[in-house]
Design an enzyme around this catalytic site. Structure first.
Site, PDB file in Angstrom:
ATOM      1  N   ASP A  16       0.807  -1.224   0.000  1.00 51.32           N
ATOM      2  CA  ASP A  16       0.000   0.000   0.000  1.00 51.32           C
ATOM      3  C   ASP A  16       0.840   1.275   0.000  1.00 51.32           C
ATOM      4  O   ASP A  16       0.439   2.302   0.552  1.00 51.32           O
ATOM      5  CB  ASP A  16      -0.967   0.015   1.197  1.00 51.32           C
ATOM      6  CG  ASP A  16      -1.873  -1.199   1.198  1.00 51.32           C
ATOM      7  OD1 ASP A  16      -2.193  -1.693   0.096  1.00 51.32           O
ATOM      8  OD2 ASP A  16      -2.243  -1.663   2.290  1.00 51.32           O
ATOM      9  N   LYS A  19       1.702   2.157  -5.157  1.00 50.68           N
ATOM     10  CA  LYS A  19       2.210   1.602  -6.427  1.00 50.68           C
ATOM     11  C   LYS A  19       1.261   1.917  -7.582  1.00 50.68           C
ATOM     12  O   LYS A  19       1.688   2.309  -8.666  1.00 50.68           O
ATOM     13  CB  LYS A  19       2.396   0.070  -6.290  1.00 50.68           C
ATOM     14  CG  LYS A  19       3.406  -0.318  -5.223  1.00 50.68           C
ATOM     15  CD  LYS A  19       3.503  -1.822  -5.042  1.00 50.68           C
ATOM     16  CE  LYS A  19       2.294  -2.430  -4.374  1.00 50.68           C
ATOM     17  NZ  LYS A  19       2.086  -2.038  -2.974  1.00 50.68           N
ATOM     18  N   GLY A  43      -4.642  -4.242  -3.784  1.00 50.30           N
ATOM     19  CA  GLY A  43      -5.620  -3.201  -4.080  1.00 50.30           C
ATOM     20  C   GLY A  43      -4.822  -1.977  -4.469  1.00 50.30           C
ATOM     21  O   GLY A  43      -4.189  -1.363  -3.623  1.00 50.30           O
ATOM     22  N   HIS A  44      -4.764  -1.671  -5.756  1.00 45.51           N
ATOM     23  CA  HIS A  44      -3.951  -0.560  -6.245  1.00 45.51           C
ATOM     24  C   HIS A  44      -4.875   0.593  -6.650  1.00 45.51           C
ATOM     25  O   HIS A  44      -5.629   0.478  -7.610  1.00 45.51           O
ATOM     26  CB  HIS A  44      -3.082  -1.013  -7.431  1.00 45.51           C
ATOM     27  CG  HIS A  44      -2.046  -2.021  -7.032  1.00 45.51           C
ATOM     28  ND1 HIS A  44      -1.140  -2.550  -7.902  1.00 45.51           N
ATOM     29  CD2 HIS A  44      -1.766  -2.582  -5.825  1.00 45.51           C
ATOM     30  CE1 HIS A  44      -0.339  -3.398  -7.253  1.00 45.51           C
ATOM     31  NE2 HIS A  44      -0.717  -3.440  -5.997  1.00 45.51           N
ATOM     32  N   GLN A 226       1.984  -6.002  -3.281  1.00 50.05           N
ATOM     33  CA  GLN A 226       2.438  -6.132  -1.893  1.00 50.05           C
ATOM     34  C   GLN A 226       3.721  -5.310  -1.676  1.00 50.05           C
ATOM     35  O   GLN A 226       3.902  -4.308  -2.343  1.00 50.05           O
ATOM     36  CB  GLN A 226       2.633  -7.608  -1.496  1.00 50.05           C
ATOM     37  CG  GLN A 226       1.324  -8.389  -1.377  1.00 50.05           C
ATOM     38  CD  GLN A 226       0.738  -8.860  -2.689  1.00 50.05           C
ATOM     39  OE1 GLN A 226       1.414  -9.510  -3.474  1.00 50.05           O
ATOM     40  NE2 GLN A 226      -0.514  -8.552  -2.955  1.00 50.05           N
TER      41      GLN A 226
HETATM   42  P1  GDP Z   1      -0.811   0.345  -3.528  1.00 46.59           P
HETATM   43  O1  GDP Z   1      -1.394  -0.954  -3.066  1.00 46.59           O
HETATM   44  O2  GDP Z   1       0.664   0.414  -3.302  1.00 46.59           O
HETATM   45  O3  GDP Z   1      -1.182   0.698  -4.935  1.00 46.59           O
HETATM   46  O4  GDP Z   1      -1.426   1.473  -2.586  1.00 46.59           O
HETATM   47  P2  GDP Z   1      -2.987   1.599  -2.160  1.00 46.59           P
HETATM   48  O5  GDP Z   1      -3.743   2.103  -3.317  1.00 46.59           O
HETATM   49  O6  GDP Z   1      -3.458   0.372  -1.491  1.00 46.59           O
HETATM   50  O7  GDP Z   1      -2.872   2.677  -1.011  1.00 46.59           O
HETATM   51  C1  GDP Z   1      -2.329   3.937  -1.229  1.00 46.59           C
HETATM   52  C2  GDP Z   1      -3.406   4.985  -0.870  1.00 46.59           C
HETATM   53  O8  GDP Z   1      -2.806   6.244  -0.780  1.00 46.59           O
HETATM   54  C3  GDP Z   1      -4.478   5.111  -1.931  1.00 46.59           C
HETATM   55  O9  GDP Z   1      -5.680   5.505  -1.314  1.00 46.59           O
HETATM   56  C4  GDP Z   1      -3.943   6.233  -2.819  1.00 46.59           C
HETATM   57  O10 GDP Z   1      -4.972   6.925  -3.498  1.00 46.59           O
HETATM   58  C5  GDP Z   1      -3.299   7.122  -1.794  1.00 46.59           C
HETATM   59  N1  GDP Z   1      -2.111   7.880  -2.223  1.00 46.59           N
HETATM   60  C6  GDP Z   1      -1.127   7.535  -3.085  1.00 46.59           C
HETATM   61  N2  GDP Z   1      -0.170   8.490  -3.115  1.00 46.59           N
HETATM   62  C7  GDP Z   1      -0.546   9.445  -2.256  1.00 46.59           C
HETATM   63  C8  GDP Z   1       0.014  10.678  -1.819  1.00 46.59           C
HETATM   64  O11 GDP Z   1       1.100  11.082  -2.211  1.00 46.59           O
HETATM   65  N3  GDP Z   1      -0.692  11.383  -0.890  1.00 46.59           N
HETATM   66  C9  GDP Z   1      -1.889  10.985  -0.405  1.00 46.59           C
HETATM   67  N4  GDP Z   1      -2.505  11.743   0.491  1.00 46.59           N
HETATM   68  N5  GDP Z   1      -2.450   9.824  -0.782  1.00 46.59           N
HETATM   69  C10 GDP Z   1      -1.792   9.071  -1.693  1.00 46.59           C
HETATM   70  P1  IMO Z   2      -0.931  -4.172  -2.280  1.00 46.08           P
HETATM   71  O1  IMO Z   2      -0.484  -4.713  -3.607  1.00 46.08           O
HETATM   72  C1  IMO Z   2      -0.980  -4.652   2.060  1.00 46.08           C
HETATM   73  C2  IMO Z   2      -1.046  -8.746   3.615  1.00 46.08           C
HETATM   74  C3  IMO Z   2      -2.312  -9.215   4.300  1.00 46.08           C
HETATM   75  C4  IMO Z   2      -1.730 -10.228   5.264  1.00 46.08           C
HETATM   76  C5  IMO Z   2      -0.593 -10.866   4.458  1.00 46.08           C
HETATM   77  C6  IMO Z   2      -0.972 -12.146   3.746  1.00 46.08           C
HETATM   78  O2  IMO Z   2      -2.230  -3.473  -2.324  1.00 46.08           O
HETATM   79  O3  IMO Z   2       0.165  -3.393  -1.631  1.00 46.08           O
HETATM   80  P2  IMO Z   2      -2.560 -12.845   1.743  1.00 46.08           P
HETATM   81  O4  IMO Z   2      -3.907 -12.380   1.330  1.00 46.08           O
HETATM   82  O5  IMO Z   2      -1.494 -12.624   0.727  1.00 46.08           O
HETATM   83  O6  IMO Z   2      -2.589 -14.251   2.246  1.00 46.08           O
HETATM   84  O7  IMO Z   2      -2.172 -11.943   3.018  1.00 46.08           O
HETATM   85  O8  IMO Z   2      -0.231  -9.896   3.496  1.00 46.08           O
HETATM   86  N1  IMO Z   2      -1.253  -8.220   2.257  1.00 46.08           N
HETATM   87  C7  IMO Z   2      -1.189  -6.927   1.934  1.00 46.08           C
HETATM   88  N2  IMO Z   2      -1.012  -5.830   2.702  1.00 46.08           N
HETATM   89  N3  IMO Z   2      -1.089  -4.508   0.719  1.00 46.08           N
HETATM   90  C8  IMO Z   2      -1.235  -5.597  -0.077  1.00 46.08           C
HETATM   91  O9  IMO Z   2      -1.214  -5.515  -1.419  1.00 46.08           O
HETATM   92  C9  IMO Z   2      -1.335  -6.870   0.528  1.00 46.08           C
HETATM   93  N4  IMO Z   2      -1.507  -8.119   0.057  1.00 46.08           N
HETATM   94  C10 IMO Z   2      -1.442  -8.936   1.123  1.00 46.08           C
HETATM   95  O10 IMO Z   2      -2.956  -8.158   4.974  1.00 46.08           O
HETATM   96  O11 IMO Z   2      -1.166  -9.586   6.374  1.00 46.08           O
HETATM   97 MG    MG Z   3      -2.929  -1.618  -1.804  1.00 45.79          MG
END
Ligand code: GDP
Ligand code: IMO
Ligand code: MG
Length: 433
Positions: A16, A19, A43-44, A226
């Site tokens: 998270d 990415k 979840g991207h 991840q």
């Molecule tokens: P990912 O799994 O690495 O793609 O990241 P996620 O989407 O799960 O979580 C990142 C969260 O931060 C999302 O809600 C994005 O919209 C948000 N986000 C990404 N970059 C920034 C930033 O620079 N500032 C803020 N405030 N939010 C951001």
């Molecule tokens: P993105 O790509 C954050 C965590 C889960 C759990 C562990 C194992 O959005 O960054 P799994 O479902 O793979 O058996 O879970 O890894 N986890 C993540 N945490 N971002 C993710 O993906 C994750 N994918 C798995 O919360 O602790």
């Molecule tokens: Mg994510």
């Protein structure tokens, strides 16, 4: 080696890191974006033009009309979730999906019974549970390494149903040994509709496809899911996911020789989060942790769970940079730190009075965090577009990170929108932009 290089983008923390947002930004510099591991546990999120999307299996280059997206061999794909994602994108008006999205034949399929097994396995672990997203990821990769798995290419074979039923029967046998009821048959209709959806897409041999593109000088960006601390081999085992989230995973997940790797973009938040169970040395259980969660909207994009929050952990970050050979750091969520008087960074862990700046074998022990403190800033960064205009204290924080890691910070992200991205150095293949 002639031809283009494979650039890799991945998370350096516990996932998270942002990415999805950054891949979307970089997509206009790459003709191909390929996911190389993980599945719909990811979840991207990305935002542009006041629209927000969360992708689980489809690469984050899909919103760039010129970019071809590949779901690579190292990915595990749930047909039900894939179909829902495709339909959501079609409803949102994303064009030419069938021309711009293809799937590797060697990608493994997550069955309904894999999800049931994930739930059964977590229930059996009791207090030691991993906090899995329960998307069937672990059981699916277990069948892959156990050499029982079903792959996307199998949907083209005449005996696909026999293969499905064989694996299903095996899973039923395992589930019978677990207490509890796991009625996965109710998910099968939707799953087979997902298989039909997969059949509408072009299936490719991603290793031939990606190598062929690179040979022709076409730029390819590999998108990780991840984060490095969730890597099956080098993460905080056993509280990890079941795939190789590191740069080497891009080679094995797409079928690319290591010498072909070019830039490695490593993403980290300006602080740190973790969702799910497992050790998290810099976690804050106080009001500062709560403030980070509220200001950063730190709730999971896949499960909606609260993310645990803490200060940036340099011990873990340097470890991740080493494992990946990061060439460019990308610092996200810098805007979230506006309003903190002091920014803290974990410089070392202290155990029994001894300080260490290297990551120990197990993180499941009581550490005292040794912090460096830097002055904070109060300005709202979300409308800022030039690095030179960012507050001096933030620029000092960036310089501090560069000095401590030995890697330049190429992008500073100041908000979730595509536009809220400040590049300090050329980005894209060979620094083309
Ligand atoms: P990912 O799994 O690495 O793609 O990241 P996620 O989407 O799960 O979580 C990142 C969260 O931060 C999302 O809600 C994005 O919209 C948000 N986000 C990404 N970059 C920034 C930033 O620079 N500032 C803020 N405030 N939010 C951001
Ligand atoms: P993105 O790509 C954050 C965590 C889960 C759990 C562990 C194992 O959005 O960054 P799994 O479902 O793979 O058996 O879970 O890894 N986890 C993540 N945490 N971002 C993710 O993906 C994750 N994918 C798995 O919360 O602790
Ligand atoms: Mg994510």
């Amino acid at each position: 080696m002639s031809g283009a290089k494979l650039d890799v983008l991945l998370g350096l923390q516990w996932g998270d890191e942002g990415k999805g947002k950054i891949v979307d930004v970089l997509a206009k510099d790459y003709r191909v974006v390929a996911r190389f591991q993980g599945g719909p546990n990811a979840g991207h999120s990305l935002e542009f033009d006041d629209r927000k999307f969360v992708l689980h299996s489809i690469p984050s280059g899909i919103f760039n009309p010129e970019t071809v997206n590949i779901i690579g061999s190292g990915v595990v794909l749930d047909p039900t979730i894939f179909r829902e994602e495709v339909e959501e994108l079609e409803r949102a008006g994303v064009k030419d999906l069938k021309k711009r999205l293809c799937i590797s034949r060697k990608t493994h399929l997550i069955l309904p019974s894999h999800r049931a097994l994930d739930a059964a396995s977590e229930a059996a672990k009791g207090a030691g549970k991993i906090g899995s997203t329960l998307r069937g990821i672990g059981p699916c990769y277990m069948d892959k390494t156990g050499r029982n798995g079903l792959r996307v290419g199998d949907v083209e074979l005449p005996d696909f149903m026999e293969r499905y039923n064989r694996l299903r029967a095996k899973h039923e046998g395992i589930l019978a040994q677990h207490a509890g009821d796991y009625p996965f048959a109710q998910w099968e209709d939707a799953w087979f509709r997902g298989i039909e959806k997969i059949r509408e897409f072009t299936l490719v041999d991603s290793e031939a496809e990606v190598n062929g593109q690179l040979n022709q000088g076409i730029s390819v960006l590999a998108e990780g899911a991840q984060g490095s601390m969730l890597d099956i081999d080098f993460g905080s085992y056993p509280f990890v996911t079941s795939s190789n989230t590191l740069c080497s995973g891009a080679c094995s997940g797409l079928g690319i020789a290591p010498g072909r790797v070019g830039r490695v973009y490593g993403i980290c938040k300006a602080y740190c989060t973790r969702v799910g169970a497992g050790p998290f040395p810099s976690e804050l259980h106080d009001e500062t942790g709560e403030k980070l969660r509220q200001l950063g909207h730190e709730f999971g994009a896949t499960t909606g769970r609260e993310r645990r929050c803490g200060w940036l952990d340099l011990v873990a970050l340097r470890y991740a940079i080493m494992l990946n050979g990061v060439t460019d750091l990308i610092l996200t969520k810098a805007d979230v730190l506006s309003g903190f008087d002091t920014i803290r960074v974990v410089r070392a862990y202290r155990v029994d009075g001894v300080e260490s700046e290297t990551l120990p074998y197990t993180l499941e022990q009581d550490f005292e965090m040794v912090y460096d403190e830097l002055p904070g800033w109060s300005e709202d960064l979300t409308g800022m577009t030039e690095y030179a205009l960012l507050p001096q204290a933030l620029r000092d924080y960036v310089s501090y990170l560069e000095e401590k890691t030995g890697v330049r910070v190429t992008i500073v992200s100041v908000g979730p929108d595509r536009k809220q991205t400040i590049a300090r150095y050329p980005i894209g293949p060979d620094g083309s932009r």
